[in-house]
Design an enzyme around this catalytic site. Sequence first.
Site, PDB file in Angstrom:
ATOM      1  N   TYR A 109     -28.145  29.060  -9.778  1.00 20.22           N
ATOM      2  CA  TYR A 109     -27.077  30.070  -9.806  1.00 20.22           C
ATOM      3  C   TYR A 109     -26.069  29.743  -8.722  1.00 20.22           C
ATOM      4  CZ  TYR A 109     -24.532  34.440  -9.281  1.00 20.22           C
ATOM      5  OH  TYR A 109     -23.531  35.376  -9.202  1.00 20.22           O
ATOM      6  N   GLU A 197     -18.258  32.566 -11.477  1.00 18.78           N
ATOM      7  CA  GLU A 197     -19.727  32.549 -11.518  1.00 18.78           C
ATOM      8  C   GLU A 197     -20.187  31.472 -12.495  1.00 18.78           C
ATOM      9  OE1 GLU A 197     -22.892  36.046 -11.711  1.00 18.78           O
ATOM     10  OE2 GLU A 197     -22.026  35.648 -13.692  1.00 18.78           O
TER      11      GLU A 197
END
Length: 386
Positions: A109, A197
């Site tokens: 992530y 993101e």
Amino acid sequence: MNLHEYQAKELLREHGITTPRGVVVENTGHAEVATGYLGGEKWVVKAQIHAGGRGKAGGVRLVNSVDELREAADALLGSSLVTYQNAPDGQMVSRVLVEETLNISRELYLSLLVDREHERITVVASASGGMDIEDIARTAPEKIVQEVCDPLMGLQDFQCRNIAFALELKDKQIVALTKLLKGLYKLFTTADLSMVEVNPLIVTDTGELVALDCKISVDDNALYRQKKLSELRDHTQDDPKEAAAHAAGLNYIALSGNIGCMVNGAGLAMATMDLIKLHGGAPANFLDVGGAATAETVAKAFKIILSDSKVKAILVNIFGGIMRCDIIAEGIIKAVQEVAVTVPVIVRLEGTNVDLGRKMLAESGLKIISADGLTDSAKRVVEAVS
């Protein structure tokens, strides 16, 4: 302003960041063309909407043949995809992204955002990618690493290495992650982003880093100088009422309640919604008409509020600081007459010439209920929908 995944990935590639090869498809007939370009025998079909949770909602599908690809595209295109982020109505799927499949070794992530506490751009990373970062933060916060960027020096190499070590990357992967992070930081600052993101950032079976999925949000306040990005706005993904408010220069956010709110000032609007909830009601919207509300502005606001069929009453809460209360009252009266409002309207006025404003509302002959104070107005509007 949010971008679609395919738009976000185009920006990533412009900054030297590797993404899967993909083709945007707007009708089923183009699906086979995509397979000819991509090659292979397996593909991923991804609905393009401005919401997370697509995979869990059936918006991301792995297909093993052209027939399956055609069926998946046909099922998604033109449908309304409901996820946990856009329930209950969902969002229309007008495009799907067909991508090549990759062999995944690990999922990571990575994101950049504006940290309001530090007033800095911050890199957030985790070795637990492919999951909701909120869940990781709640259940295993030690798995999240952050690096706060100096506004003058920017993202430094040592910070990139810190993140790489935390993600358990080695050798050439550390160099690759540094290049990737520098590219993301440059994109973030030059494009006036509020968030980027990458989830997941995958490590392939050959050790390469690839941005498998990407979300990008652009700062609305910077769109005046980001002309090319502003042209990417997809109004079909916006709530129709929010789109109309944006066009009218109003700050509006649709909610799920039945009490319409029209307030001048964001802080007062938040306090108004809190009091409605406190007394057992449910706001249908957040609406800030600004400090210098006019009759035209108020009329537009009434029209937008009433376009929501759930609204059963309207609370107008105006503090006449910049604008006198008698002028505001005149605007409210004209707006109610013009829009032909049929639901109860509760008005709370405070500020300059407040007595004259209240008198004008009382003598208007319209069904406008004048309230004394914020608490009284909240009670009255809750009673009106009970």
